[in-house]
Scaffold this active site. Structure first.
Site, mmCIF file in Angstrom:
data_model
loop_
_atom_site.group_PDB
_atom_site.id
_atom_site.type_symbol
_atom_site.label_atom_id
_atom_site.label_comp_id
_atom_site.label_asym_id
_atom_site.label_seq_id
_atom_site.Cartn_x
_atom_site.Cartn_y
_atom_site.Cartn_z
ATOM 1 N N SER A 221 -27.016 -14.476 59.267
ATOM 2 C CA SER A 221 -26.759 -15.652 58.443
ATOM 3 C C SER A 221 -27.918 -15.945 57.497
ATOM 4 O O SER A 221 -28.266 -15.127 56.663
ATOM 5 C CB SER A 221 -26.447 -16.841 59.358
ATOM 6 O OG SER A 221 -25.994 -17.947 58.641
ATOM 7 N N ASP B 43 -24.559 -14.814 54.958
ATOM 8 C CA ASP B 43 -23.211 -14.360 55.334
ATOM 9 C C ASP B 43 -22.118 -15.234 54.749
ATOM 10 O O ASP B 43 -20.945 -15.063 55.066
ATOM 11 C CB ASP B 43 -23.072 -14.268 56.856
ATOM 12 C CG ASP B 43 -23.057 -15.628 57.548
ATOM 13 O OD1 ASP B 43 -23.585 -16.599 56.970
ATOM 14 O OD2 ASP B 43 -22.538 -15.705 58.672
ATOM 15 N N ASP C 163 -21.048 -18.288 55.075
ATOM 16 C CA ASP C 163 -20.231 -19.293 55.759
ATOM 17 C C ASP C 163 -20.687 -20.702 55.406
ATOM 18 O O ASP C 163 -20.100 -21.682 55.851
ATOM 19 C CB ASP C 163 -20.208 -19.080 57.274
ATOM 20 C CG ASP C 163 -21.572 -19.200 57.941
ATOM 21 O OD1 ASP C 163 -22.587 -19.330 57.221
ATOM 22 O OD2 ASP C 163 -21.628 -19.146 59.188
#
Length: 444
Positions: A102, A241, A243
């Site tokens: 992430s 990533d 998100d």
């Protein structure tokens, strides 16, 4: 003993904490657990990754672990975490594996697992996988060994899904997007252009080493400057990533996850799309969000920190919007996890739909000053449970009244107590937080 799986999968320094051997074992154990729940057919697992260099190594290890347990593997390559979650559902896979750390620095990496349907695995299933890493098993041989193949159109499938969930064309909108040299580098600019926006892409040239390096949702100065330089309507920032999504208005002011949720909650309530007129967020969301939602007739449900807890509350209550201040926003009618690109498209759609600037929309809520102090302690449980601390917190809450709040919580990974105070003025928040932090630090 600490859990192998944290709040967002297995994570650590790649090739030191998170080794290829561990990745292989996790993947193999996950496949075996799934097989034992239903061995009536051959299992299919979908594997994606972000562009950090160690992802290539770990992807090979995960693929080996899955195929050695008899699962077939669909490799989708470099894609955002929410793309992997979506494709697990769309392609009817039994398991999804995302290799990413992430927003962490490049040397780290991680493994996130998704069950059939694209949902994160329950704690109990993760614990079962962890318990079975070292078990001796009879591995399949011959034709029973799993096979692996690439899915070359995985990115376009995901973009098509995003466009279907974006009813408002973005014609006339100029946007700067910071892709963090991460998993969104190709698909985010493409999706926004196909939706009609004029796009200036920043940090969209990942080389495996530059992911999150002073860019993306945790480093917004470059995006703020670019928005002003290009006279854009707004800016968007993703993490490694993708998100997460944070935004910047035309003046360069940051619009955080709380403000984005406020904008979307009001829009969805007006459209009759906000289930039970409820927004789900964590205890760390700003008090200003609570006050704004009260004014607009929106109820708030709060959870512990971590998107998995927001997701659990959304599913249990059948709610349609939730997220975190950090920019994880979940729209369950369209995604099974936080999706930074979907969030961005819905946010831009609201700007176009209303004809109002992002700054005007963000004014739906006023952020109260929020001070967070991390206090290192000998024992976080003892410090948090001390009677004198409870008394001091109660006194602080009485002092702040309805225009402030206090939150003490232990860190999930370190011997720290996080002291958070919100108040109408920065000075008041600093003073109360400092007083409580000193008391917590003195507990033995």
């Amino acid at each position: 003993m600490s859990r192998l799986f944290g709040t967002d999968g297995v994570r650590g320094l790649a090739n030191a904490d998170l080794t290829p051997e561990l990745a292989l074992s996790v993947a193999s154990a996950a496949a075996r657990v799934l097989y034992e729940r239903d061995d009536s057919r051959r299992r299919v697992a979908l594997v994606g990754r972000d562009p950090r260099a160690s992802g290539e190594m770990l992807e090979a290890a995960v693929t080996a672990g899955l195929t050695s347990a008899g699962a077939d593997v669909l490799r989708v390559g470099v894609l955002p975490t929410p793309a992997v979650a979506h494709l697990v559902s769309a392609m009817r896979a039994d398991l999804g594996v995302m290799i990413s750390a992430s927003h962490n620095p490049m040397p780290d990496n991680g493994i996130k697992l998704f069950a059939a349907g694209g949902h994160k695995l329950p704690d109990a299933v993760e614990d079962e996988i962890a318990d079975r890493l070292d078990e001796r098993v009879d591995r399949p041989t011959g034709a029973a060994v799993g096979r692996a193949r690439d899915v070359p159109d995985a990115g376009s499938r995901y973009v098509d899904h995003l466009l279907e969930a974006t009813p408002q064309p973005l014609d006339g909108l100029r946007v700067v997007v910071d892709c963090a040299n991460g998993a969104a580098a190709a698909v985010a600019p493409s999706a926004y252009r196909l939706a009609g926006a004029e796009v200036i892409a920043l940090n969209a040239e990942p080389d495996g080493l530059n992911i999150n390096e002073g860019v993306g949702s945790t480093h917004l100065d470059g995006l703020r400057a670019a928005v002003r330089e290009h006279r854009a309507d707004l800016g968007l920032a993703h993490d490694g990533d993708a998100d997460r999504c944070l935004a910047v208005d035309a003046t360069g002011s940051v619009v955080d996850g709380d403000q984005i949720m406020a904008i979307l909650a009001v829009a969805m309530k007006e459209a009759g799309e906000l289930a039970d007129d409820t927004l789900v967020t964590t205890v760390m969301s700003n008090l200003g969000l609570h006050l704004a939602m009260r004014e607009h007739g929106v109820k708030l449900r709060t959870t512990a920190v971590g998107d998995r807890y927001v997701l659990a509350e959304l599913r249990e209550g059948g709610f349609s919007l939730g997220g975190e201040q950090s920019g994880h926003v979940v729209l369950p009618d369209h995604a099974t996890t936080g999706d930074g690109l979907l969030t961005a498209l819905r946010l831009m759609g609201r700007v176009v739909e209303t004809g109002r600037s992002l700054a005007e929309l963000a004014a739906t809520m006023t952020r109260l000053p929020q001070v967070l102090v991390n206090v290192r302690v000998a024992d976080k449980a003892t410090a948090c449970g001390a009677p004198e601390v409870a008394k001091a917190v109660a006194e602080a809450e009485a002092e702040l009244g309805d225009e402030g709040r206090v939150l003490l919580r232990p860190s999930g990974t370190e011997q720290l107590v996080r002291v958070m105070v919100e108040a109408r003025s920065e000075g008041t928040a600093q003073r109360v937080a400092g007083r409580l932090a000193e008391l917590v630090a003195a507990i033995r």
